[in-house]
Design a protein around this motif. Sequence first.
Motif, PDB file in Angstrom:
ATOM      1  N   PRO A  25       0.853  -1.199   0.000  1.00 16.37           N
ATOM      2  CA  PRO A  25       0.000   0.000   0.000  1.00 16.37           C
ATOM      3  C   PRO A  25       0.885   1.244   0.000  1.00 16.37           C
ATOM      4  O   PRO A  25       1.652   1.468   0.934  1.00 16.37           O
ATOM      5  N   GLU A  68       2.339  -9.116   4.582  1.00 19.23           N
ATOM      6  CA  GLU A  68       1.256  -8.224   4.992  1.00 19.23           C
ATOM      7  C   GLU A  68       0.008  -8.491   4.165  1.00 19.23           C
ATOM      8  O   GLU A  68       0.093  -8.714   2.954  1.00 19.23           O
ATOM      9  N   ALA A 105      -3.990  -6.873   3.398  1.00 25.96           N
ATOM     10  CA  ALA A 105      -4.810  -5.672   3.573  1.00 25.96           C
ATOM     11  C   ALA A 105      -6.250  -5.865   3.104  1.00 25.96           C
ATOM     12  O   ALA A 105      -7.064  -4.964   3.266  1.00 25.96           O
ATOM     13  N   THR A 106      -6.544  -7.039   2.529  1.00 24.44           N
ATOM     14  CA  THR A 106      -7.905  -7.339   2.080  1.00 24.44           C
ATOM     15  C   THR A 106      -8.196  -8.812   2.342  1.00 24.44           C
ATOM     16  O   THR A 106      -7.272  -9.612   2.585  1.00 24.44           O
ATOM     17  N   ILE A 164      -0.944  -7.257   9.749  1.00 26.32           N
ATOM     18  CA  ILE A 164      -1.810  -6.179   9.272  1.00 26.32           C
ATOM     19  C   ILE A 164      -1.048  -4.876   9.438  1.00 26.32           C
ATOM     20  O   ILE A 164      -0.545  -4.569  10.521  1.00 26.32           O
ATOM     21  N   ARG A 224      -1.647   1.324   8.046  1.00 30.12           N
ATOM     22  CA  ARG A 224      -2.760   1.978   7.358  1.00 30.12           C
ATOM     23  C   ARG A 224      -4.050   1.174   7.518  1.00 30.12           C
ATOM     24  O   ARG A 224      -5.137   1.740   7.675  1.00 30.12           O
ATOM     25  N   SER A 225      -3.930  -0.141   7.465  1.00 27.61           N
ATOM     26  CA  SER A 225      -5.112  -0.996   7.636  1.00 27.61           C
ATOM     27  C   SER A 225      -5.643  -0.933   9.062  1.00 27.61           C
ATOM     28  O   SER A 225      -6.857  -0.869   9.285  1.00 27.61           O
ATOM     29  N   THR A 226      -4.740  -0.947  10.034  1.00 27.02           N
ATOM     30  CA  THR A 226      -5.150  -0.897  11.438  1.00 27.02           C
ATOM     31  C   THR A 226      -5.977   0.355  11.723  1.00 27.02           C
ATOM     32  O   THR A 226      -6.873   0.344  12.569  1.00 27.02           O
ATOM     33  N   ASN A 242      -8.202   1.621   9.993  1.00 28.02           N
ATOM     34  CA  ASN A 242      -9.557   1.552   9.423  1.00 28.02           C
ATOM     35  C   ASN A 242     -10.278   0.315   9.945  1.00 28.02           C
ATOM     36  O   ASN A 242     -10.019  -0.808   9.502  1.00 28.02           O
ATOM     37  N   THR A 291     -11.594  -2.155   7.351  1.00 27.22           N
ATOM     38  CA  THR A 291     -10.580  -3.016   6.749  1.00 27.22           C
ATOM     39  C   THR A 291     -10.206  -4.152   7.694  1.00 27.22           C
ATOM     40  O   THR A 291     -10.100  -5.314   7.281  1.00 27.22           O
ATOM     41  N   VAL A 292     -10.008  -3.812   8.964  1.00 28.14           N
ATOM     42  CA  VAL A 292      -9.643  -4.838   9.951  1.00 28.14           C
ATOM     43  C   VAL A 292     -10.738  -5.890  10.055  1.00 28.14           C
ATOM     44  O   VAL A 292     -10.466  -7.095  10.117  1.00 28.14           O
ATOM     45  N   ILE A 334     -10.648  -8.279   7.133  1.00 29.06           N
ATOM     46  CA  ILE A 334      -9.564  -9.251   7.296  1.00 29.06           C
ATOM     47  C   ILE A 334      -9.936 -10.275   8.360  1.00 29.06           C
ATOM     48  O   ILE A 334      -9.728 -11.485   8.189  1.00 29.06           O
TER      49      ILE A 334
END
Length: 368
Positions: free
Chosen positions: A58, A90, A92-93, A110, A113-115, A117, A120-121, A124
């Motif tokens: 990302p 890593e 992210a989806t 993770i 940036r994902s954490t 949101n 997103t979390v 996952i």
Amino acid sequence: MKHTLDILPLKSWLDTGDQPLVIAGPCSAETEDQLVSTAHLLANTGKVNVLRAGIWKPRTRPGEFEGIGSVGLEWLKRAKAETGLLTATEVATAKHVEEALAAGVDVLWIGARSTANPFTVQEIADALVGVDIPVFIKNPVNPDLSLWIGALERVNRAGIKKLGAIHRGFSSFEKTAFRNEPMWDLAIQLKSACPELPIINDPSHICGNRELIPYIAQKAMDMDLQGLIIESHIDPSVAWTDAKQQVTPAALAELLDNLSVRHAESNNPAFEDKLAELRKQIDKLDDAILQQIGDRMKIAEKIGQYKRDNNVTILQVNRWDEIVEKRVQLAKALSLSEDFATKYLELLHNESIRKQNEVMNTKPVAEA
């Protein structure tokens, strides 16, 4: 506040003996030869437990290298077969999770940036239901402990018991020597909130340059973190991403050799007795300091009353500047850092303003 997580001890799923966990490998899988060759060099050090490589990257802006994609998972599979190292990447989806699991990746993480949101979390986490695999969660980009703990809880509720956190530092508007400010107090707060949670450190992303990595890695060990995730490339000078913060496998081996790994506790009774005595002294001083602060705030309330009665504003900038200048000079003379002294004074000042604001907005008893 304590947060209960239903997790397994780190040693039960990644046993590293008496040494810290070490996850290392290139920031990005670039070519099959680059990844596999780096993996062999890392395995030959005898100090690396897990090979890491970014498959999907990302990036802040489009047009930059965003990872080699799914083909890199086959390269990770080959590296594992040839070296025996566990592998990590890593995700992210949900699609990343599915593809990584299908390729036999051993550990997932993770990213920051994902954490940040929760949607997103949760996506996952939903993809991980029914899966038995270690998952590490990096701290969010900004210093938000609740967001970090929330991400851990979401993944844990999906049934992941092999769970850990990665402390990779936090974004800051202030320009310092670090790419991301360590803000060790946030890592300490997470340890206090989730004492059973293994936390490892990411000095590569904290530093942003390889020269500072040994310093941060040692600091992490001194803070009783359980391991390190470090970016290592066969030739960092030609790396496609984050070239400045990657180290060669040989440099990584030297760094790990020079680490002082200390223990959280001692079995020496004499040491424990002396430590208990010193801690009693600390407790006594802490009590005295709090009592002094309490007395200071009583005077601040009287000042607030006096300002109210004389129709004067709470904030007096010149007075505040004078306090900071004089007290910081005193702090330096007492071998205290300027940063600590400034933050301490700001906390006192904010509490004084809060106290005075309460008084200023309360009518005198005679008027009431």
